[in-house]
Design an enzyme around this catalytic site. Structure first.
Site, PDB file in Angstrom:
ATOM      1  N   HIS A  30      -9.650   1.994  -0.990  1.00 60.01           N
ATOM      2  CA  HIS A  30      -8.205   1.787  -0.848  1.00 60.01           C
ATOM      3  C   HIS A  30      -7.664   1.238  -2.158  1.00 60.01           C
ATOM      4  CE1 HIS A  30      -4.329   0.898   0.566  1.00 60.01           C
ATOM      5  NE2 HIS A  30      -4.608   0.431   1.776  1.00 60.01           N
TER       6      HIS A  30
ATOM      7  N   HIS B  59      -3.261   7.758   6.003  1.00 57.99           N
ATOM      8  CA  HIS B  59      -3.411   6.431   5.406  1.00 57.99           C
ATOM      9  C   HIS B  59      -4.854   5.971   5.640  1.00 57.99           C
ATOM     10  CE1 HIS B  59      -2.085   2.815   3.524  1.00 57.99           C
ATOM     11  NE2 HIS B  59      -2.373   2.073   4.578  1.00 57.99           N
TER      12      HIS B  59
ATOM     13  N   GLU C 150      -2.371   5.368  13.701  1.00 58.44           N
ATOM     14  CA  GLU C 150      -1.954   6.551  12.955  1.00 58.44           C
ATOM     15  C   GLU C 150      -2.214   7.827  13.750  1.00 58.44           C
ATOM     16  OE1 GLU C 150      -2.212   8.348   8.418  1.00 58.44           O
ATOM     17  OE2 GLU C 150      -3.568   6.716   9.011  1.00 58.44           O
TER      18      GLU C 150
ATOM     19  N   LYS D  76      -9.897   7.786   1.432  1.00 62.62           N
ATOM     20  CA  LYS D  76     -10.304   6.405   1.165  1.00 62.62           C
ATOM     21  C   LYS D  76     -11.787   6.209   1.460  1.00 62.62           C
ATOM     22  CE  LYS D  76      -5.866   4.028   1.900  1.00 62.62           C
ATOM     23  NZ  LYS D  76      -4.992   5.171   2.215  1.00 62.62           N
TER      24      LYS D  76
ATOM     25  N   PHE E  73       1.327  -2.987   4.566  1.00 64.66           N
ATOM     26  CA  PHE E  73       1.625  -4.309   5.102  1.00 64.66           C
ATOM     27  C   PHE E  73       3.104  -4.589   4.886  1.00 64.66           C
ATOM     28  CE2 PHE E  73      -2.813  -6.476   4.645  1.00 64.66           C
ATOM     29  CZ  PHE E  73      -3.241  -5.814   5.791  1.00 64.66           C
TER      30      PHE E  73
ATOM     31  N   CYS F 169       0.801  -1.228   0.000  1.00 71.01           N
ATOM     32  CA  CYS F 169       0.000   0.000   0.000  1.00 71.01           C
ATOM     33  C   CYS F 169       0.835   1.281   0.000  1.00 71.01           C
ATOM     34  CB  CYS F 169      -0.939   0.005   1.206  1.00 71.01           C
ATOM     35  SG  CYS F 169      -1.848  -1.526   1.401  1.00 71.01           S
TER      36      CYS F 169
END
Length: 402
Positions: free
Chosen positions: A331, A294, A305, A326, A390, A162
């Site tokens: 995403h 994010h 976050e 998002k 990830f 990502c």
């Protein structure tokens, strides 16, 4: 080191098939997430996504091109066309030799993989099209952009889940800043919304079945999207000498690795990336007005976050705005940072901060100004774009008003 300008932007994503259409949708807080229209959707538990609607590849590419272009490559070429047209550059001679392309994607030609696995395993075919490998390879989009626009300098693809687009744009920024290249075409794309792509993500049990609600106490997971964002990063002096319109300045970047867990995010890793981007750009934290988070809408990411933002910015964290687009476009995995950079450009150039839509209930662990449900006008000097992938791979870009 040289200053770096953004002189072109292009996109196609669930909110729009161009930058103006996308920014209008962001300003209005529209949702591009809806029921999936893909083969075998009835076999999926997750049946929503941010699809690019009303898209006919045949309107953009001929039959020979379509034999070579997976959907992620198609999206990239459409976005690149818009970005390079806006920049007004013609890559020839020395400029061509000193210009390149760095793009991000997590999966590359996932649709091509999916289709050809069906041919071989489900339909029992013993042959596939001879161009399957050139069509599905992760570097296909970067290679086709280089060929289309005569970009003969450094050209490659970054694949870091990502964070792919942010890592790619960071590399492009560094090449221009260090004088290795005069112009870099950069960004990223993704198209995983096929049966196999969605089924694989279902297995992680991080997907929402109804909506993406970042930072909201009742959030229940992420929603996949697809699309591309492409930008022209250019040496500031070169851009100014030719009278180019400058959308924003790329002011700094940083990357970090959590080195901890393959899927669980780390507050410390995210904080190091944000703090590093400020340090790299010589940016006073008090001048940051907006962070494109994010913000996946998962329980773990959003609270982690927010804690990282609080650690980096201290008392100023309560005065800055942080939102997740998002919630509108989903995403886009490896392409997400590229599309999200548009919201940072809109913030520093137009003074409009995109909202986090779908926000319903305050979460005490996400107690920041998340710009709930409606866009906001504000003068923004510096904006950050966060990407935390990830594998614990983090990349943060800083944009400055010009």
């Amino acid at each position: 080191m040289r200053r770096v300008a953004i002189t072109g932007a292009g996109t196609i994503n669930p909110l729009g098939h161009s930058v103006p259409a996308t920014l209008e949708a962001m300003r209005e807080g529209r949702c591009g997430i809806g029921p999936l229209e893909i083969r075998d959707v009835d076999r999926l538990a997750v049946r929503i996504g941010g699809q690019v609607r009303d898209f006919a590849a045949e309107a953009h590419f001929n039959r020979q091109q379509l034999a070579l272009y997976d959907r992620f490559t198609q999206f990239t070429l459409i976005a690149a066309r818009e970005a390079i047209a806006q920049a007004g550059l013609d890559f020839a001679g020395e400029l061509a030799a000193r210009s390149g392309v760095v793009l991000g994607t997590a999966g590359g030609g996932v649709g091509t993989w999916d289709e050809n696995y069906r041919h071989v395993y489900e339909e029992g075919k013993n042959r596939v099209h001879p161009f399957v490998v050139p069509k599905l390879m992760n570097n296909a989009a970067a290679s086709h952009v280089a060929m289309e626009y005569n970009l003969k300098g450094p050209s490659f693809t970054v694949s870091t889940a990502c964070a792919s687009s942010n890592h790619a744009m960071a590399q492009a920024f560094q090449m221009v800043r260090l004088g290795m290249s005069r112009v870099m075409v950069t960004g990223g794309s993704e198209s995983m919304l096929c049966f196999g792509g969605v089924k694989a993500w279902e297995g992680l049990r991080v997907m929402s079945r109804d909506a993406c609600r970042p930072f909201s106490a009742n959030r229940n997971g992420m929603v996949q999207g697809e699309g591309a964002g492409v930008f022209v990063f250019e040496d500031m002096e070169h851009a100014q000498s030719r009278g180019a319109e400058i959308l924003a300045e790329v002011a700094g970047f940083a990357m970090s690795s959590d080195a901890a867990d393959i899927v669980m995010p780390s507050k410390q890793g995210a904080a190091r990336a944000m703090a590093g981007a400020l340090r790299d750009g010589g940016i006073d934290p008090a001048t940051v007005g907006y962070i494109n988070a994010h913000g996946t809408g998962t329980l773990a990411n959003d609270k982690t976050e927010c804690a990282a933002v609080a650690d980096v910015f201290g008392a100023h964290a309560d005065r800055l705005m942080i939102s997740s687009t998002k919630s509108m476009h989903g995403h886009l995995i490896g392409g997400t940072g590229a599309v999200e950079l548009l919201s940072c450009i809109m913030a520093v150039r137009d003074g409009v901060v995109a909202p986090t839509i779908g926000y319903e209930e305050p979460d005490p662990e996400c107690a920041l100004d998340v710009v709930p449900n409606a866009a906001r006008e504000a003068e923004i000097e510096v904006a950050l774009s966060n990407a935390f992938a990830f594998g614990g791979l983090n990349a943060v870009l800083a944009l400055r008003h010009i």
